[in-house]
Design an enzyme around this catalytic site. Structure first.
Site, mmCIF file in Angstrom:
data_model
loop_
_atom_site.group_PDB
_atom_site.id
_atom_site.type_symbol
_atom_site.label_atom_id
_atom_site.label_comp_id
_atom_site.label_asym_id
_atom_site.label_seq_id
_atom_site.Cartn_x
_atom_site.Cartn_y
_atom_site.Cartn_z
ATOM 1 C CE LYS A 113 15.746 2.754 -14.195
ATOM 2 N NZ LYS A 113 16.532 3.558 -15.429
HETATM 3 C C1 LIG Z 1 17.486 2.799 -15.940
HETATM 4 C C2 LIG Z 1 17.835 3.703 -17.453
HETATM 5 C C3 LIG Z 1 18.447 2.902 -18.520
HETATM 6 C C4 LIG Z 1 19.123 1.638 -18.525
HETATM 7 O O1 LIG Z 1 17.975 0.673 -18.498
HETATM 8 P P1 LIG Z 1 18.234 -0.933 -17.883
HETATM 9 O O2 LIG Z 1 17.120 -1.419 -17.783
HETATM 10 O O3 LIG Z 1 18.941 -0.698 -16.582
HETATM 11 O O4 LIG Z 1 19.151 -1.362 -19.022
HETATM 12 C C5 LIG Z 1 18.720 3.742 -19.861
HETATM 13 N N1 LIG Z 1 18.160 5.100 -19.995
HETATM 14 C C6 LIG Z 1 17.808 5.773 -19.026
HETATM 15 C C7 LIG Z 1 17.300 7.150 -19.377
HETATM 16 C C8 LIG Z 1 17.355 4.992 -17.669
HETATM 17 O O5 LIG Z 1 16.633 5.879 -16.835
#
Ligand SMILES: *Cc1c(COP(=O)(O)O)cnc(C)c1O
Length: 469
Positions: A113
Site C-alpha cells: 500500500k
Molecule cells: C490491502 C492488502 C491486500 C489486498 O489488496 P487489494 O488492493 O485490496 O485487493 C493484500 N495483501 C496485503 C498485505 C494488503 O495490505
C-alpha cells in the site's frame, strides 16, 4: 483526460477535482473516460526506463491539470532509494526460469500500500496547497491501511489524519508503527471497542453533512483513483523486467481483497501492456474467487467474514470490482447502476453467459483460493525450494500462481507484505521468527503517542473540531 462515474451520474471532471474525493456523487466509482493507448513502439521506448521515468510516462497520461514539471518533481520526490530501499523500487526475485516475485513491500510500512499511498501524500499536499485548502482525513484501521496512510501524510501541509483503531487489538508491531509517529498532523485515537465500532464512528461523522463540510472531512480509502493509477506503474516495471522482448505475453498473480491492486493490472492491460492472464488470489474469504469461477457476485455480511492468517484480505465486498465490471459490460453507466442496485437489493448478481466467457477469454482473468493449511505449506515450500521467505498474503498468491502456471509463460507473483509483519504464521510455518528489517528493528522501544476514547460519535466530533484548525 476526463473522469466520469461508473454509474453515469457525474459531469466530467479533471484529475485534481477527483483526487481528494471518495465515491462519485451518484454512488459510483470514478474512472477515466477512456484508457490511454500505448502502441508497440511506445512500449519499446518505455522498456529499460527507471522507475521514476516510467511512473512519469504513465501517470502523466492520466493527469492533464498538473504541469508536467510539477508532476515529475512529485514523482521524483516519492520513489527514492531512501524510502523504498533500492533504486529499482520494485526489484524482482527469480524463483525459477518462469516464476518471479515482484517486491512491492520495501516502503515504510512493509506492505504494497505504500507504493500508492506515498505518492498520494505528495499529490494531496500539492493540490491542497495550490487551491489554498485543507483536509481532515478521518479513518478507521485494524492495522495496515491506517499505518500506510499515516506514513504517507505525516508532515504534509494542509492535511491532518485522525485514525481510529481498536484499543488493544493490534499487534505490538502494528501499534508501534502507528503510535510512535510524533508528527503534529497525525492523531492516533485508540477506541475502547472493536474495529467495527471504529468504522461505525467514521461512518457517523461522514453522514453528518454539515459537520463534514464545515471541517472538510475526507478519506483515503481503497477506491481512490489516485491509488489505482500509482499502482499501474509497477505492472509495467515488472513486465519489462521479465519479458525478453516487448510483446511476449506475461501472467501476473495478485493476492486480492478490495480488488484495488489487480484493478491496476487490468488498467495496464487495457492500455496495451501484453499481459496474458491476471490471476486473482483469495483466502477463505473467497467472494472474488466465486465471481471469477461462476460469474456470480454475491458480497457477504460481516457475520460471514472469516478471520484468517492473511488478514489484509479478509474482505467480503470488493469495492473496486465495479470498475472492472463497468469495462466488461460495455461501459454503460445505466446498466452498471442497475447491476449495483441489484447487489444492494438482491444481495448480488450473475453475469450473462457472454460476459462470463469474455471475462476469461478477452480480459484474461483466472482465480483461486487458499486455506490456512495451503498458506503454511506455500511458505514452507518457497523457503525449502528457493530459500526465499514470503508472507502469508504473498503465499496465497504463490498457491494460486501454481494452479494457473503454464510452462513457457512467465508468471510474476505480486508480493503484498513482508514476513516481518506476520510473526505467528511465519513461526508456525518455518519454526522461527522472521527477520525484522533494520529500519524498524527498534520501533517497539520508541515512545508512543495516542489518545484513548470511548466509542462515542460526539466525543470524536469534539476531538476533531478542537484540532481541525
Ligand atoms: C490491502 C492488502 C491486500 C489486498 O489488496 P487489494 O488492493 O485490496 O485487493 C493484500 N495483501 C496485503 C498485505 C494488503 O495490505
Amino acid at each position: 483526460m476526463q473522469y466520469i462515474s461508473t454509474r453515469g451520474g457525474m459531469s466530467p471532471k479533471k484529475f485534481s477535482e477527483i483526487l481528494l474525493g471518495g465515491l462519485a456523487p451518484d454512488g459510483g466509482l470514478v474512472v477515466p473516460d477512456q484508457y490511454p493507448q500505448l502502441s508497440a513502439d511506445d512500449l519499446k521506448a518505455l522498456a529499460g526506463k527507471s522507475y521514476t521515468e516510467l511512473a512519469f510516462a504513465i501517470i502523466s497520461r492520466f493527469v492533464d491539470d498538473i504541469p508536467a514539471a510539477d508532476l515529475k518533481a512529485l514523482i521524483d520526490k516519492t520513489y527514492t532509494k531512501a524510502v523504498f530501499g533500492t533504486d529499482d523500487i520494485t526489484p524482482l526475485t527469480r524463483l525459477e526460469d518462469d516464476l518471479f516475485i515482484q517486491q512491492l513491500s520495501n516502503g515504510p510500512t512493509l506492505a504494497f500500500k505504500d507504493m500508492a499511498m506515498q505518492l498520494l501524500g505528495n499529490l494531496f499536499e500539492y493540490v491542497l496547497n495550490r487551491a489554498g485548502e485543507e483536509i481532515n482525513i478521518v479513518g478507521a484501521t485494524s492495522g495496515d491501511t491506517g499505518s500506510a496512510a499515516e506514513y504517507a501524510m505525516r508532515g504534509k501541509k494542509g492535511v491532518r489524519v485522525f485514525m481510529l483503531s481498536p484499543y488493544g487489538k493490534m499487534s505490538p508491531f502494528q501499534r508501534a508503527q502507528m503510535f510512535t509517529l510524533q508528527d503534529e498532523n497525525i492523531f492516533n485515537i485508540s477506541v475502547n471497542n472493536m474495529f467495527d465500532a471504529c468504522q461505525d464512528m467514521v461512518k457517523a461523522v461522514n453522514n453528518d453533512a454539515a459537520f463534514k463540510a464545515k471541517y472538510k472531512i475526507g478519506a483515503v480509502n481503497s477506491i481512490n483513483w489516485g491509488r489505482v493509477v500509482a499502482q499501474v506503474v509497477y505492472y509495467f516495471k515488472g513486465y519489462f523486467a521479465v519479458a525478453k522482448e516487448v510483446g511476449e505475453p506475461v501472467d501476473f498473480c495478485v493476492p486480492s481483497g478490495n480488488f484495488g491492486n489487480i484493478c491496476a493490472a487490468h488498467v495496464a492491460r487495457q492500455m496495451g501492456l501484453p499481459i496474458r492472464n491476471l490471476v486473482v488470489a483469495t483466502n477463505e474469504n473467497d467472494v472474488l474467487d466465486e465471481f471469477f469461477k461462476t460469474g456470480g457476485y454475491h458480497p457477504r455480511g460481516l457475520d460471514q467474514t472469516y478471520e484468517t492468517s492473511s488478514p489484509s484480505m479478509d474482505i467480503t465486498k470488493a469495492s473496486n470490482l465495479e470498475r472492472f465490471v463497468f469495462d466488461l459490460t460495455g461501459r454503460d453507466g445505466a446498466k452498471l447502476a442497475d447491476l449495483w442496485h441489484t447487489v444492494e437489493k438482491a444481495k448480488g448478481f450473475d453475469l450473462s453467459p457472454a460476459d462470463f466467457a469474455r471475462m476469461h477469454d478477452e480480459y484474461g482473468f483466472r482465480s483461486d483460493r487458499s486455506t490456512h493449511a495451503d498458506r503454511v505449506n506455500s511458505i514452507r515450500e518457497v523457503f525449502n525450494k528457493y530459500g526465499v521467505q514470503i508472507d502469508p498474503h504473498t503465499a496465497d498468491g504463490y498457491h494460486a500462481a501454481k494452479a494457473h502456471r503454464q510452462v513457457g509463460v512467465k508468471m510474476v507473483i505480486m508480493e503484498t507484505a513482508l514476513p516481518a509483519k506476520f510473526e505467528a504464521t511465519m513461526q508456525e510455518a518455518l519454526g522461527n521468527k522472521p527477520a525484522m528489517p533494520a529500519a524498524v528493528a527498534d520501533l517497539e522501544k520508541l515512545p508512543q503517542r495516542f489518545d484513548v476514547m470511548d466509542a462515542d460519535v460526539q466525543t470524536l466530533k469534539d476531538y476533531v473540531a478542537a484540532r481541525a484548525g
